[in-house]
Enzyme design. Structure first.
Site, PDB file in Angstrom:
ATOM      1  N   LYS A   1      -4.545  -5.586  -8.370  1.00 10.14           N
ATOM      2  CA  LYS A   1      -4.701  -4.961  -9.686  1.00 10.14           C
ATOM      3  C   LYS A   1      -5.493  -5.879 -10.595  1.00 10.14           C
ATOM      4  O   LYS A   1      -6.385  -5.444 -11.323  1.00 10.14           O
ATOM      5  CB  LYS A   1      -3.323  -4.673 -10.305  1.00 10.14           C
ATOM      6  CG  LYS A   1      -2.601  -3.491  -9.657  1.00 10.14           C
ATOM      7  CD  LYS A   1      -1.144  -3.394 -10.084  1.00 10.14           C
ATOM      8  CE  LYS A   1      -0.406  -2.337  -9.258  1.00 10.14           C
ATOM      9  NZ  LYS A   1       1.041  -2.329  -9.455  1.00 10.14           N
TER      10      LYS A   1
ATOM     11  N   GLN B   1       6.027  -4.693 -12.426  1.00 12.24           N
ATOM     12  CA  GLN B   1       5.927  -4.434 -10.987  1.00 12.24           C
ATOM     13  C   GLN B   1       7.316  -4.190 -10.404  1.00 12.24           C
ATOM     14  O   GLN B   1       8.258  -4.938 -10.677  1.00 12.24           O
ATOM     15  CB  GLN B   1       5.244  -5.628 -10.296  1.00 12.24           C
ATOM     16  CG  GLN B   1       4.937  -5.419  -8.826  1.00 12.24           C
ATOM     17  CD  GLN B   1       3.909  -4.328  -8.553  1.00 12.24           C
ATOM     18  OE1 GLN B   1       3.026  -4.057  -9.362  1.00 12.24           O
ATOM     19  NE2 GLN B   1       4.032  -3.680  -7.413  1.00 12.24           N
TER      20      GLN B   1
ATOM     21  N   ASP C   1       1.716   2.946 -16.111  1.00 11.83           N
ATOM     22  CA  ASP C   1       2.221   3.381 -14.803  1.00 11.83           C
ATOM     23  C   ASP C   1       2.763   4.815 -14.852  1.00 11.83           C
ATOM     24  O   ASP C   1       2.922   5.457 -13.815  1.00 11.83           O
ATOM     25  CB  ASP C   1       3.403   2.481 -14.403  1.00 11.83           C
ATOM     26  CG  ASP C   1       3.065   1.521 -13.269  1.00 11.83           C
ATOM     27  OD1 ASP C   1       2.107   1.782 -12.530  1.00 11.83           O
ATOM     28  OD2 ASP C   1       3.791   0.515 -13.137  1.00 11.83           O
TER      29      ASP C   1
HETATM   30  N1  GUN Z   1       5.675  -0.896  -6.789  1.00  9.49           N
HETATM   31  C1  GUN Z   1       5.079  -0.170  -5.827  1.00  9.49           C
HETATM   32  N2  GUN Z   1       4.116   0.602  -6.355  1.00  9.49           N
HETATM   33  C2  GUN Z   1       4.113   0.345  -7.668  1.00  9.49           C
HETATM   34  C3  GUN Z   1       3.317   0.818  -8.756  1.00  9.49           C
HETATM   35  O1  GUN Z   1       2.435   1.663  -8.629  1.00  9.49           O
HETATM   36  N3  GUN Z   1       3.613   0.295  -9.969  1.00  9.49           N
HETATM   37  C4  GUN Z   1       4.604  -0.610 -10.148  1.00  9.49           C
HETATM   38  N4  GUN Z   1       4.827  -1.033 -11.364  1.00  9.49           N
HETATM   39  N5  GUN Z   1       5.344  -1.061  -9.183  1.00  9.49           N
HETATM   40  C5  GUN Z   1       5.095  -0.591  -7.944  1.00  9.49           C
END
Ligand code: GUN
Length: 281
Positions: A52, A96, A119
């Protein structure tokens, strides 16, 4: 033989457009910012977060990873979120997942300002999606919809089966399909006769996190197959939830793993961050 739904290619095209939007905003003295809160040392999360950040930097976002030890208290993590809610430098906040056991995920997601919840996991944003007035949308299902749109795949009137019922993929995916007039079924671990059910599906979205779970027995000829899986096989190789080699000859379209859904997820995260910054334009 199925045509590949090339997520990597579409992601690159969209990222170029998003980068142009970032440049425009910078000319107006708005620098879109994203902060990622990473708790603990989980290796998959480390990889996701690094990816990211790489994309965020490439498109010109101001990006910061804030790392916390897995021993951080819920109270301290909530305080950190409050700090970023009030910090105008950051238009997007991402925590996350998964979080350590002693931290209540629901409480954490509720603490994020819904306007900064890029998100789309805040119950407010999920509720808005459910009632048909979405703002922020979970990035994986959102990216899948963009991929289907880019390949001109019609959804209205189709039978869609979503395998998996998580809050971050399965449920919002089903809702987006429903909003686009598909007839939607959600399957999960208690579903009976899954291969038979799947053989009715014109569009099959698989998000269960079990490597090579979906075999040719699940596939109606000409189905569109979307694989959200990211699993490691016994040799450490990245594999999807779908047994690509035997499913692809039956499908009309299929996403590869890697280079399918994954790059689209990251792209939608960037898109929603820039859109959040644009509100202050
Ligand atoms: N854990 C697995 N996929 C994601 C995601 O798209 N966003 C976040 N914040 N955590 C995750």
């Amino acid at each position: 033989m199925a045509e590949l739904l090339n997520g990597k290619e579409l992601a690159e095209k969209m990222q170029a457009e998003i980068a142009a939007k970032v440049s425009e905003l910078k000319e107006k003295a708005i620098h879109p910012g994203l902060v990622v809160l990473l708790v603990g040392e989980e290796s998959a999360s480390q990889v996701y977060v690094r990816n990211k950040e790489r994309v965020a930097k490439a498109i010109g976002l101001y990006s910061k990873i804030k790392r916390y030890p897995s021993s951080i208290s819920e109270k301290d993590l909530l305080a950190a979120i409050q700090t970023y809610n009030q910090d105008p430098t950051f238009h997007g906040i991402l925590v996350q997942l998964p979080l350590p056991e002693h931290i209540d995920e629901e409480k954490i997601l509720l603490a994020i300002d819904p306007q900064k919840d890029v998100d789309g996991f805040h119950p407010m944003n999920l509720g808005r999606l459910l009632t048909g007035n979405p703002d922020k949308i979970p990035c994986t299902p959102y990216g899948i919809m963009k991929l289907l749109e880019a390949y001109n795949i019609k959804i209205a009137g189709k039978q869609a089966l979503v395998i998996g019922r998580s809050n971050i993929v399965g449920k919002p995916m089903a809702q987006l399909m429903l909003m686009n007039d598909a007839t939607v079924t959600i399957a999960h671990s208690k579903t009976k006769n899954l291969p038979e059910l799947a053989r009715n599906a014109d569009i099959l979205v698989v998000a269960i996190g079990r490597g090579h779970f979906v075999t040719k027995e699940f596939i109606k000829k000409g189905a569109v197959v979307i694989d959200v899986g990211m699993n490691r096989d016994e040799n450490g190789k990245l594999i999807g939830d779908v047994k690509f080699d035997e499913v692809a000859p039956l499908a009309s379209y299929i996403t590869p793993v890697p280079r399918g859904v994954g790059p689209m997820t990251i792209t939608m995260l960037m898109y929603q961050t820039v859109m959040a910054a644009k509100v202050g334009e």
